[in-house]
Design an enzyme around this catalytic site. Sequence first.
Site, PDB file in Angstrom:
ATOM      1  N   HIS A  62      42.563  59.376  61.225  1.00  0.00           N
ATOM      2  CA  HIS A  62      43.810  58.776  60.742  1.00  0.00           C
ATOM      3  C   HIS A  62      43.541  57.830  59.585  1.00  0.00           C
ATOM      4  O   HIS A  62      42.397  57.472  59.309  1.00  0.00           O
ATOM      5  CB  HIS A  62      44.560  58.084  61.880  1.00  0.00           C
ATOM      6  CG  HIS A  62      43.861  56.878  62.459  1.00  0.00           C
ATOM      7  ND1 HIS A  62      42.678  56.966  63.156  1.00  0.00           N
ATOM      8  CD2 HIS A  62      44.198  55.568  62.444  1.00  0.00           C
ATOM      9  CE1 HIS A  62      42.322  55.753  63.551  1.00  0.00           C
ATOM     10  NE2 HIS A  62      43.216  54.892  63.120  1.00  0.00           N
ATOM     11  N   HIS A  64      43.477  54.721  58.705  1.00  0.00           N
ATOM     12  CA  HIS A  64      43.159  53.300  58.809  1.00  0.00           C
ATOM     13  C   HIS A  64      41.761  53.088  58.236  1.00  0.00           C
ATOM     14  O   HIS A  64      40.846  53.874  58.498  1.00  0.00           O
ATOM     15  CB  HIS A  64      43.225  52.827  60.264  1.00  0.00           C
ATOM     16  CG  HIS A  64      44.612  52.436  60.703  1.00  0.00           C
ATOM     17  ND1 HIS A  64      45.031  52.496  62.002  1.00  0.00           N
ATOM     18  CD2 HIS A  64      45.680  51.963  59.988  1.00  0.00           C
ATOM     19  CE1 HIS A  64      46.298  52.084  62.082  1.00  0.00           C
ATOM     20  NE2 HIS A  64      46.718  51.764  60.872  1.00  0.00           N
ATOM     21  N   ASP A  66      39.210  51.319  58.802  1.00  0.00           N
ATOM     22  CA  ASP A  66      37.990  51.261  59.620  1.00  0.00           C
ATOM     23  C   ASP A  66      37.509  52.646  60.060  1.00  0.00           C
ATOM     24  O   ASP A  66      36.433  52.775  60.638  1.00  0.00           O
ATOM     25  CB  ASP A  66      38.162  50.316  60.831  1.00  0.00           C
ATOM     26  CG  ASP A  66      39.311  50.712  61.744  1.00  0.00           C
ATOM     27  OD1 ASP A  66      40.385  51.101  61.231  1.00  0.00           O
ATOM     28  OD2 ASP A  66      39.147  50.640  62.976  1.00  0.00           O
ATOM     29  N   HIS A  67      38.310  53.671  59.768  1.00  0.00           N
ATOM     30  CA  HIS A  67      37.896  55.058  60.064  1.00  0.00           C
ATOM     31  C   HIS A  67      37.636  55.856  58.776  1.00  0.00           C
ATOM     32  O   HIS A  67      37.298  57.035  58.847  1.00  0.00           O
ATOM     33  CB  HIS A  67      38.964  55.771  60.901  1.00  0.00           C
ATOM     34  CG  HIS A  67      39.128  55.179  62.267  1.00  0.00           C
ATOM     35  ND1 HIS A  67      38.803  55.854  63.415  1.00  0.00           N
ATOM     36  CD2 HIS A  67      39.536  53.944  62.662  1.00  0.00           C
ATOM     37  CE1 HIS A  67      39.031  55.069  64.468  1.00  0.00           C
ATOM     38  NE2 HIS A  67      39.476  53.906  64.037  1.00  0.00           N
ATOM     39  N   HIS A 142      49.399  56.600  68.138  1.00  0.00           N
ATOM     40  CA  HIS A 142      48.857  55.408  67.478  1.00  0.00           C
ATOM     41  C   HIS A 142      49.890  54.874  66.487  1.00  0.00           C
ATOM     42  O   HIS A 142      50.934  55.500  66.290  1.00  0.00           O
ATOM     43  CB  HIS A 142      47.534  55.779  66.784  1.00  0.00           C
ATOM     44  CG  HIS A 142      46.750  54.605  66.312  1.00  0.00           C
ATOM     45  ND1 HIS A 142      46.515  53.490  67.080  1.00  0.00           N
ATOM     46  CD2 HIS A 142      46.125  54.359  65.121  1.00  0.00           C
ATOM     47  CE1 HIS A 142      45.788  52.629  66.384  1.00  0.00           C
ATOM     48  NE2 HIS A 142      45.545  53.126  65.196  1.00  0.00           N
ATOM     49  N   ASP A 212      42.209  56.844  67.390  1.00  0.00           N
ATOM     50  CA  ASP A 212      42.755  55.729  68.144  1.00  0.00           C
ATOM     51  C   ASP A 212      44.036  56.193  68.828  1.00  0.00           C
ATOM     52  O   ASP A 212      44.832  56.909  68.211  1.00  0.00           O
ATOM     53  CB  ASP A 212      43.102  54.582  67.215  1.00  0.00           C
ATOM     54  CG  ASP A 212      41.898  53.954  66.520  1.00  0.00           C
ATOM     55  OD1 ASP A 212      40.770  54.368  66.766  1.00  0.00           O
ATOM     56  OD2 ASP A 212      42.103  53.050  65.689  1.00  0.00           O
ATOM     57  N   HIS A 270      34.922  51.894  70.490  1.00  0.00           N
ATOM     58  CA  HIS A 270      35.974  51.305  69.637  1.00  0.00           C
ATOM     59  C   HIS A 270      36.389  49.949  70.209  1.00  0.00           C
ATOM     60  O   HIS A 270      37.572  49.607  70.291  1.00  0.00           O
ATOM     61  CB  HIS A 270      37.181  52.250  69.522  1.00  0.00           C
ATOM     62  CG  HIS A 270      38.073  51.920  68.356  1.00  0.00           C
ATOM     63  ND1 HIS A 270      39.137  51.051  68.451  1.00  0.00           N
ATOM     64  CD2 HIS A 270      38.053  52.337  67.076  1.00  0.00           C
ATOM     65  CE1 HIS A 270      39.751  50.959  67.277  1.00  0.00           C
ATOM     66  NE2 HIS A 270      39.096  51.724  66.417  1.00  0.00           N
TER      67      HIS A 270
END
Lengths: 307, 307
Positions: A62, A64, A66-67, A142, A212, A270
């Site tokens: 996705h 975001h 941090d991914h 999410h 997530d 995570h």
Amino acid sequence: MNFNVTILGCGSALAARGMHHAGQAVNVHEQLYLVDCGEGTQDRLLRFGISPHKIRAVFLSHMHGDHIYGIFPLISTLGLLGKKTPLKIFAPHPFGELLDAVSSYLENRLPYEVQYIPIDPTASDKIYENKVLEVSTVPLRHSKPAAGFLFREKIPALNVKKEAIAEYGLGVAQIVAAKRGEDIPDASGRLIPNRELTFIPYRPRSFAYISDTSYSGKAVKLIEGVDLLFHEATFADAEKALAKATGHSTAADAAKAAARAGAGELIIGHFSARYKDLSPLLREARDIFPRTTLAHEGRTYSIPLKK
Amino acid sequence: MNFNVTILGCGSALAARGMHHAGQAVNVHEQLYLVDCGEGTQDRLLRFGISPHKIRAVFLSHMHGDHIYGIFPLISTLGLLGKKTPLKIFAPHPFGELLDAVSSYLENRLPYEVQYIPIDPTASDKIYENKVLEVSTVPLRHSKPAAGFLFREKIPALNVKKEAIAEYGLGVAQIVAAKRGEDIPDASGRLIPNRELTFIPYRPRSFAYISDTSYSGKAVKLIEGVDLLFHEATFADAEKALAKATGHSTAADAAKAAARAGAGELIIGHFSARYKDLSPLLREARDIFPRTTLAHEGRTYSIPLKK
């Protein structure tokens, strides 16, 4: 015939020492697949002795940071290393637009092609396959559209039993036919049933990456019987309300998913940076699903061959 | 009254173990300035015990990923940490466009303002100042427009000598006037010259960051007399042709710059990943400029107070 997963990052959005942004290296028969790619993923590949050259495809869950943030410098590094073959990147829209923007400002001379393949995070689609592997999406719940990924070995080709070759004096053509699943006539013309001649060398194994997400019954259905499940567990039970509000899971949610899916083993990760000690999360998960372990960066989790 | 520089990354575009992408934390009187921000810079700030909260401004030299990719996740982290005050980012065009693109896809709710201030990498401009510090750009010679940065302490306020206060029985108003540089009348009405009453507590110190660049005589002029010089030295003398072709310096180029600028000390860094052993680079630099040291990640290089 390895099937294993190395954790490259076990932290969540706010990284902490020893807990970096999301990233996992999935090895299926010595082909490497990268699942999510937070900042510093390439550094940890290097540190854990995993060659980025082996990466066949990248799967991003996705949009975001941090991914995502590690994919751009990794693309750049692969160029510097002289990569020639295309790199497939599967990610939800609008990853392609972001990739184009970043590339146009910072990368102008890649020696290989980056192939972006948009995925639909609301659907369960087979998005990738090769001789031995299939990868499907798993819709998640999410704050942004997010997909999990289910890696499944294909049913392997039949092997012919050595003792059957000897017993019936099978020739090359007959062995090839038996491998195709055919029944074979013996010297007297009687058909030997294929199941007497062949065996399946191993049962297909599977790994699911679920991050997530809040707990999702729909995702659980899609991963039924999975051998190894990575499920995010950002929070402990005490932060259950926060988990719900932010579209994340507690350790208990992850364990419930593993139990209901009939998973073989569960890895939770995570983790929120607030937890210096992760043992309460492990305890909460094991109360529901005993075969749970904590994700640990640099550790490889293998799925043994199933006969 | 510290003035020091901590190396966060001493590698070049192809990172190697222990040599990460460019980044330096410049501490001037306990205010922090970040110079370049390659991937993983925030991770190394954390590892070296430097709070990202202290960062007052970020200076980015040029639009190459190995100097840039860490800024986006750092912006994100500062948001998660609850930063409220604006963050100034100085960088050449079109960094602002890239920032807007990345932010629009991945960051939607920052609790603070990111202020992008475009710099002209072809000019020597004062781009930042506060009570104690001025920062100017230094045009460089690279494959993309690039600027170095010169950090200079301002001339500090005058201090009044304790013995003068006692000798002449100075009152508060007279001390304040003396600090302003005024001559003060004594009891008999005779003017005491200011220089008998005051002293400069320290001589202004300076640090220059020169990366990425070929040797530049123009840059050398602009940093004349600098106390501490960081100069890139991507290559050893044997790779001199490659250095020239790629707009980089050899260790000898860096040392020549230090010698001609009359620098106090030289740190070389931005090393090519090809060098497992950096001692030849150090030797080549020291042959020309003996007060050279190798950049080492996590090490802090202080400029002592000069009386």
